[in-house]
Write a protein that holds these residues in place. Sequence first.
Motif, PDB file in Angstrom:
ATOM      1  N   SER A  29      32.738 125.666 -34.889  1.00 21.24           N
ATOM      2  CA  SER A  29      31.833 124.518 -34.896  1.00 21.24           C
ATOM      3  C   SER A  29      30.564 124.900 -35.650  1.00 21.24           C
ATOM      4  CB  SER A  29      31.481 124.107 -33.466  1.00 21.24           C
ATOM      5  OG  SER A  29      30.722 125.134 -32.841  1.00 21.24           O
ATOM      6  N   ASP A  30      29.730 123.918 -35.966  1.00 18.51           N
ATOM      7  CA  ASP A  30      28.471 124.207 -36.658  1.00 18.51           C
ATOM      8  C   ASP A  30      27.604 125.179 -35.867  1.00 18.51           C
ATOM      9  OD1 ASP A  30      29.158 122.543 -38.734  1.00 18.51           O
ATOM     10  OD2 ASP A  30      28.106 120.807 -37.926  1.00 18.51           O
ATOM     11  N   SER A  31      27.471 124.934 -34.566  1.00 18.29           N
ATOM     12  CA  SER A  31      26.637 125.812 -33.732  1.00 18.29           C
ATOM     13  C   SER A  31      27.249 127.201 -33.613  1.00 18.29           C
ATOM     14  CB  SER A  31      26.442 125.199 -32.348  1.00 18.29           C
ATOM     15  OG  SER A  31      27.694 124.939 -31.729  1.00 18.29           O
ATOM     16  N   ASN A  73      22.872 124.508 -41.216  1.00 19.78           N
ATOM     17  CA  ASN A  73      23.895 123.460 -41.206  1.00 19.78           C
ATOM     18  C   ASN A  73      23.426 122.313 -40.318  1.00 19.78           C
ATOM     19  OD1 ASN A  73      24.464 124.171 -38.522  1.00 19.78           O
ATOM     20  ND2 ASN A  73      26.276 125.354 -39.054  1.00 19.78           N
ATOM     21  N   ARG A  74      24.310 121.388 -40.006  1.00 16.55           N
ATOM     22  CA  ARG A  74      23.911 120.195 -39.263  1.00 16.55           C
ATOM     23  C   ARG A  74      23.375 120.508 -37.874  1.00 16.55           C
ATOM     24  NH1 ARG A  74      29.420 116.957 -40.111  1.00 16.55           N
ATOM     25  NH2 ARG A  74      30.091 119.090 -39.712  1.00 16.55           N
ATOM     26  N   SER A  75      23.810 121.617 -37.292  1.00 15.86           N
ATOM     27  CA  SER A  75      23.413 121.915 -35.918  1.00 15.86           C
ATOM     28  C   SER A  75      21.993 122.473 -35.816  1.00 15.86           C
ATOM     29  CB  SER A  75      24.405 122.904 -35.279  1.00 15.86           C
ATOM     30  OG  SER A  75      24.238 124.202 -35.826  1.00 15.86           O
ATOM     31  N   ASN A  76      21.462 123.066 -36.878  1.00 17.35           N
ATOM     32  CA  ASN A  76      20.139 123.683 -36.780  1.00 17.35           C
ATOM     33  C   ASN A  76      19.160 123.216 -37.848  1.00 17.35           C
ATOM     34  OD1 ASN A  76      21.143 124.995 -39.056  1.00 17.35           O
ATOM     35  ND2 ASN A  76      20.391 127.016 -38.435  1.00 17.35           N
ATOM     36  N   THR A  79      23.702 118.029 -44.742  1.00 16.10           N
ATOM     37  CA  THR A  79      22.588 118.914 -44.418  1.00 16.10           C
ATOM     38  C   THR A  79      21.556 118.902 -45.533  1.00 16.10           C
ATOM     39  OG1 THR A  79      24.071 120.362 -43.149  1.00 16.10           O
ATOM     40  CG2 THR A  79      21.958 121.288 -43.815  1.00 16.10           C
TER      41      THR A  79
END
Length: 314
Positions: free
Chosen positions: A92-94, A199-202, A232
Motif C-alpha cells: 500500500s502507499d503507507s 506518495n498519496r499517503s504522505n 501526487t
Amino acid sequence: MASKLAKSVFKYLKERPEEKLTARQIAERILASSPEEYEAKKQSSKYISTNAELLQQLGAEISSQRLRMLKQYPELKTIEGRPRKYYYTNKSDSAEIAAAEETGIAPPIDAVATKITEHALYPLLSLYLSEEFGVHSKRIDEKCSSNKRGPNGNRWLYPDVVGMEDLGAEWLPAVRDCVKHYSDKRTKLWSFEVKLLINRSNVRECFFQAVSNSSWANFGYLVAAEIEGQDTLKELQMLCAAHGIGLIKLDTNNQADSQVLIPAREKAEIDWNAANRLAMENKNFLEYLKLVKQLYQTDEAKLASCWDMPKMTG
C-alpha cells in the motif's frame, strides 16, 4: 480490455517486483525476451524497418497507454520526474513509505545495488545546490536541538538542510562595501525538507512540514528522491502554487540530472524572530547564522563541502 503490450508490461514487472524501469528499458527487455511476438508489427508497418525503430515505437506505446495500464493493474505504479519509471508492488502507499524510511529505497538499476537512505541524499543535494545555484549548504541535525518545549515541541521546526546564496560573489569590492553599510541584501537564505519517497499517503504531511520548516527563509523547498504517481505530483503542484514552496526531484544516480520541478516563490524578508528561535534551540542552526555573518564580515563564503554534510552511507 488490456492490450497485448500492456499485458506484457504487467507480466514482466510482476516477475520483478519493486524494480523501477523506464518505458524504453521495459521495451528493450520485452523485445529481447520475445522478439518473435513483435516481428509481425515490424513487418506490417511501413514506418518500422529496424529493431531500433521498433524499440522506439514500443516505448512510445507504453508511455501512451500508461493511464490505462495503471487503471487496469492497480499494482503498477509510476515514479514521476524525468524519466518516468514504472514498477510493480503489492505494498500500500503507507507501507511503501514505512519500508523506505526503515530500509531506504532501491538504487537505479544501473547503479551500485545498495539501499539509499535519507542521510545519503544530503550530500547529493549539497552538490546539486552548489553546482546549479551556487548555494552553500549545511545539514541541520534535529538531534542537536534542546527539548525545552516538551515532547513534540520541536516537531516540524527544523529543515533537514539550509543554504546560503552569495549574491555578491562577483561584485566589485566597492559594491560589496555599499551593500554591507546600506542594506542586508547580500545573501538569500534557503531551506530544504528532504524525503526519500512522497506518495498519496504522505504528500500533504511532507508538504506542510516543508512549509512549517521554511517559514523563516527567503526560499523554501521540498526535495524528494522519488515521487510516486501523477496524482501526487498534481497535488504538489496545487499546494506549491498556493503556498510558494518549491519542489526538487533529486536524481540519486547523478545529482547533476536533478530537476527543479516547481520553483519556490521568494519571500522578500527573513523572519528573524523565527530564525532566532531556531538558533537558540539548535547549535547547527546557530553555526549556520554565524557563517552567514562571516560572509558579511570577511567576504568569504564557506564551500558546501566544508559545511558539515554527512558522508554518503548505504
